[in-house]
Design a protein around this motif. Structure first.
Motif, mmCIF file in Angstrom:
data_model
loop_
_atom_site.group_PDB
_atom_site.id
_atom_site.type_symbol
_atom_site.label_atom_id
_atom_site.label_comp_id
_atom_site.label_asym_id
_atom_site.label_seq_id
_atom_site.Cartn_x
_atom_site.Cartn_y
_atom_site.Cartn_z
ATOM 1 N N ILE A 123 5.045 9.733 6.781
ATOM 2 C CA ILE A 123 4.732 8.864 7.917
ATOM 3 C C ILE A 123 5.510 9.410 9.108
ATOM 4 C CG2 ILE A 123 4.822 6.495 8.809
ATOM 5 C CD1 ILE A 123 4.868 5.520 5.915
ATOM 6 N N TYR A 124 4.859 9.500 10.255
ATOM 7 C CA TYR A 124 5.457 10.202 11.394
ATOM 8 C C TYR A 124 5.839 9.281 12.558
ATOM 9 C CZ TYR A 124 3.548 14.267 8.980
ATOM 10 O OH TYR A 124 3.243 15.221 8.038
ATOM 11 N N ASP A 125 5.480 7.999 12.496
ATOM 12 C CA ASP A 125 5.710 7.150 13.668
ATOM 13 C C ASP A 125 6.701 6.021 13.405
ATOM 14 O OD1 ASP A 125 4.104 5.671 12.010
ATOM 15 O OD2 ASP A 125 2.559 5.228 13.504
ATOM 16 N N ILE A 126 7.657 6.253 12.480
ATOM 17 C CA ILE A 126 8.744 5.297 12.270
ATOM 18 C C ILE A 126 9.904 5.709 13.164
ATOM 19 C CG2 ILE A 126 10.351 4.297 10.604
ATOM 20 C CD1 ILE A 126 7.391 3.563 10.147
ATOM 21 N N PRO A 127 10.356 4.850 14.066
ATOM 22 C CA PRO A 127 11.432 5.228 14.991
ATOM 23 C C PRO A 127 12.650 5.779 14.264
ATOM 24 C CG PRO A 127 10.480 3.136 15.651
ATOM 25 C CD PRO A 127 9.866 3.480 14.323
ATOM 26 N N GLY A 128 13.161 6.889 14.751
ATOM 27 C CA GLY A 128 14.359 7.494 14.189
ATOM 28 C C GLY A 128 14.096 8.446 13.050
ATOM 29 N N TYR A 129 12.856 8.503 12.557
ATOM 30 C CA TYR A 129 12.503 9.407 11.461
ATOM 31 C C TYR A 129 11.343 10.305 11.903
ATOM 32 C CZ TYR A 129 15.284 6.474 8.360
ATOM 33 O OH TYR A 129 16.313 5.789 7.772
ATOM 34 N N GLN A 176 0.817 -1.205 0.000
ATOM 35 C CA GLN A 176 0.000 0.000 0.000
ATOM 36 C C GLN A 176 0.856 1.262 0.000
ATOM 37 O OE1 GLN A 176 -3.619 0.071 2.501
ATOM 38 N NE2 GLN A 176 -2.974 -1.946 3.207
ATOM 39 N N CYS A 177 2.029 1.200 0.641
ATOM 40 C CA CYS A 177 2.890 2.390 0.695
ATOM 41 C C CYS A 177 3.226 2.890 -0.703
ATOM 42 C CB CYS A 177 4.174 2.077 1.463
ATOM 43 S SG CYS A 177 3.965 2.002 3.257
ATOM 44 N N SER A 178 3.566 1.974 -1.602
ATOM 45 C CA SER A 178 3.921 2.372 -2.963
ATOM 46 C C SER A 178 2.697 2.629 -3.819
ATOM 47 C CB SER A 178 4.777 1.281 -3.630
ATOM 48 O OG SER A 178 6.029 1.168 -2.985
ATOM 49 N N ALA A 179 1.649 1.836 -3.610
ATOM 50 C CA ALA A 179 0.506 1.908 -4.510
ATOM 51 C C ALA A 179 -0.474 3.013 -4.170
ATOM 52 C CB ALA A 179 -0.232 0.565 -4.507
ATOM 53 N N LEU A 180 -0.623 3.321 -2.884
ATOM 54 C CA LEU A 180 -1.689 4.228 -2.478
ATOM 55 C C LEU A 180 -1.209 5.594 -2.029
ATOM 56 C CD1 LEU A 180 -4.084 1.814 -0.554
ATOM 57 C CD2 LEU A 180 -4.153 2.523 -2.939
ATOM 58 N N TYR A 181 -0.073 5.665 -1.341
ATOM 59 C CA TYR A 181 0.334 6.982 -0.823
ATOM 60 C C TYR A 181 1.856 7.134 -0.793
ATOM 61 C CZ TYR A 181 0.234 4.004 3.412
ATOM 62 O OH TYR A 181 0.389 2.973 4.319
ATOM 63 N N PRO A 182 2.519 7.004 -1.940
ATOM 64 C CA PRO A 182 3.988 7.045 -1.964
ATOM 65 C C PRO A 182 4.583 8.346 -1.454
ATOM 66 C CG PRO A 182 3.088 7.225 -4.174
ATOM 67 C CD PRO A 182 1.949 6.838 -3.289
ATOM 68 N N GLU A 183 3.905 9.475 -1.675
ATOM 69 C CA GLU A 183 4.470 10.765 -1.276
ATOM 70 C C GLU A 183 3.984 11.225 0.098
ATOM 71 O OE1 GLU A 183 6.820 12.257 -3.178
ATOM 72 O OE2 GLU A 183 6.625 10.402 -4.307
ATOM 73 N N LYS A 184 3.115 10.447 0.725
ATOM 74 C CA LYS A 184 2.582 10.850 2.015
ATOM 75 C C LYS A 184 3.625 10.660 3.120
ATOM 76 C CE LYS A 184 -1.426 12.578 1.723
ATOM 77 N NZ LYS A 184 -0.908 13.292 0.563
ATOM 78 N N LEU A 241 10.586 5.244 2.726
ATOM 79 C CA LEU A 241 10.655 4.151 3.694
ATOM 80 C C LEU A 241 10.875 2.826 2.979
ATOM 81 C CD1 LEU A 241 10.346 2.989 6.551
ATOM 82 C CD2 LEU A 241 7.869 2.925 6.160
ATOM 83 N N ILE A 242 10.135 2.591 1.908
ATOM 84 C CA ILE A 242 10.300 1.350 1.156
ATOM 85 C C ILE A 242 11.694 1.268 0.556
ATOM 86 C CG2 ILE A 242 9.485 0.023 -0.830
ATOM 87 C CD1 ILE A 242 7.644 0.037 1.670
ATOM 88 N N HIS A 243 12.184 2.376 0.014
ATOM 89 C CA HIS A 243 13.534 2.412 -0.563
ATOM 90 C C HIS A 243 14.578 2.022 0.479
ATOM 91 C CE1 HIS A 243 16.996 3.738 -2.886
ATOM 92 N NE2 HIS A 243 17.334 4.516 -1.879
ATOM 93 N N ARG A 244 14.451 2.553 1.675
ATOM 94 C CA ARG A 244 15.440 2.270 2.727
ATOM 95 C C ARG A 244 15.325 0.829 3.231
ATOM 96 N NH1 ARG A 244 18.211 6.618 4.872
ATOM 97 N NH2 ARG A 244 17.651 8.627 3.973
ATOM 98 N N LEU A 245 14.106 0.319 3.326
ATOM 99 C CA LEU A 245 13.927 -1.068 3.748
ATOM 100 C C LEU A 245 14.487 -2.031 2.699
ATOM 101 C CD1 LEU A 245 10.327 -0.819 5.220
ATOM 102 C CD2 LEU A 245 12.378 -1.462 6.500
ATOM 103 N N GLU A 246 14.307 -1.693 1.428
ATOM 104 C CA GLU A 246 14.872 -2.522 0.365
ATOM 105 C C GLU A 246 16.397 -2.511 0.435
ATOM 106 O OE1 GLU A 246 14.513 -3.096 -4.502
ATOM 107 O OE2 GLU A 246 13.572 -1.380 -3.516
ATOM 108 N N ALA A 247 16.988 -1.335 0.695
ATOM 109 C CA ALA A 247 18.442 -1.245 0.822
ATOM 110 C C ALA A 247 18.930 -2.021 2.042
ATOM 111 C CB ALA A 247 18.860 0.228 0.930
#
Length: 341
Positions: A60-66, A50-58, A74-80
């Motif tokens: 997110i405020y509750d990811i630790p450290g970000y 859903q992150c890529s398909a529905l709201y890629p530019e939105k 977020l998806i780019h960093r998780l893939e890396a």
């Protein structure tokens, strides 16, 4: 229940992860840190769920450290983060069958891929996603060439005239992202009001006349082209007035339909289209199959990405003794680093 079987030419791995959203990607990392080889399968043609398909530019405020991070980043960093473990990604595949073979499983996708795996982690969110297609005659011929439900590379639209249909976050976000890339953007919506975040809508409205044209209240009515190249998009007002937009691409954002599909028939305990799991290990009632993220449920469950991250770690650690035949000697990442680095 799962039935014994055997496939001789299957690709083998330790863990197969079903679902390529943020929780599934983090499960690849967690398994990799334990030396477990992963295959990840997702019905969508790109990672991110859903992150890529529905709201890629939105944001997110509750990811630790970000304090703030876009869904796409977020998806780019998780893939890396998962990349050092060289997972195999089977994108655009739906898992159709799962059968037990000894202590492991054999999975078969709708495209004929066969995977022998020691364990399964289901991170399928609300299920397999597919686009809600607008009911336009002949649209299938243009899909993937001129009609798109996801944006993989914004540069593919450089200098083109693009029609974007829809009134939610995806439509507005991609219009903002493509402004300055596409030569012209038509925003087609059946109402003058958009359902996206007010700040994003305000930014888009400020671009009216500067490469962005609002086509409201109109809805899609047809396509003009040769079945491969698109020349125009036909729209119709609520009063029946029609007009033609000169466009080479149509981006249709009418949401995604989700369905647990064949997962419903694997003999797993279901509760309102979710899988009941042990909160300590995320194990389902079928030994060797765990479920994490939004598809998993237990008393007190919080539907947050960070909850899914913790569940990914719990599932990987719980599966290690089963797959390796020995207890896990736990080490912190600060002590052991990333294996192979």
């Amino acid at each position: 229940m799962l039935t014994p079987s055997h496939d001789g030419n299957a690709m083998a791995c330790d863990v197969t992860i079903i679902g390529g959203g943020p929780v599934g990607l983090f499960a690849v990392f967690q398994c990799g840190m334990l030396g477990l080889r992963c295959t990840l399968i997702d019905a969508l043609p790109e990672l991110g769920g859903q992150c890529s398909a529905l709201y890629p530019e939105k944001p997110i405020y509750d990811i630790p450290g970000y304090p703030q991070i876009s869904a796409a980043e977020l998806i780019h960093r998780l893939e890396a983060q998962a990349a050092p473990f060289h997972p195999r990604y089977l994108l655009g595949h739906r898992v159709d069958a799962c059968r037990r073979e000894g202590e492991g499983f054999v999975l078969t996708t709708d495209k004929g891929e066969v995977i022998e795996t020691g364990a399964v982690i289901i991170a399928a969110g609300a299920g397999a996603f597919g686009p809600n297609r607008p009911p336009l005659a002949g649209i299938e011929a243009y899909e993937g060439k001129a009609v798109h439900y996801l944006v993989r590379r914004p540069e593919d639209f450089r200098g083109a005239s693009v029609a974007i249909a829809g009134g939610g976050d995806s439509a507005v976000d991609w219009a903002l992202a493509l402004q300055g890339v596409a030569a012209r953007i038509y925003m087609i919506h059946r109402r003058a009001q958009f359902r996206a975040a007010p700040e994003s809508v305000a930014r888009l409205q400020a671009l009216a006349g500067n490469g962005v044209e609002f086509v409201v209240p109109y809805q899609l009515s047809g396509l003009e082209g040769d079945g491969a190249a698109l020349r125009g998009v036909l729209v119709e007002s609520l009063e029946g007035e029609t007009c033609r937009l000169e466009a080479q691409h149509l981006l249709a954002f009418f949401g995604l339909k989700s369905d647990l599909g064949p997962l419903q028939h694997w003999g797993l305990d279901l509760e309102r289209h979710q899988l009941r799991v042990d909160p300590a290990t995320c194990a389902t009632n079928e030994p060797g199959i765990h479920a994490i993220g939004d598809v998993a449920t237990y008393p007190g469950k919080l539907k947050l990405i960070l909850t899914g991250f913790a569940e990914a770690a719990s599932a990987a650690h719980a599966l290690y003794p089963r797959l390796k035949g020995k207890a896990l000697h736990f080490e912190y990442s600060t002590t052991k680093g990333v294996p192979g680095h």
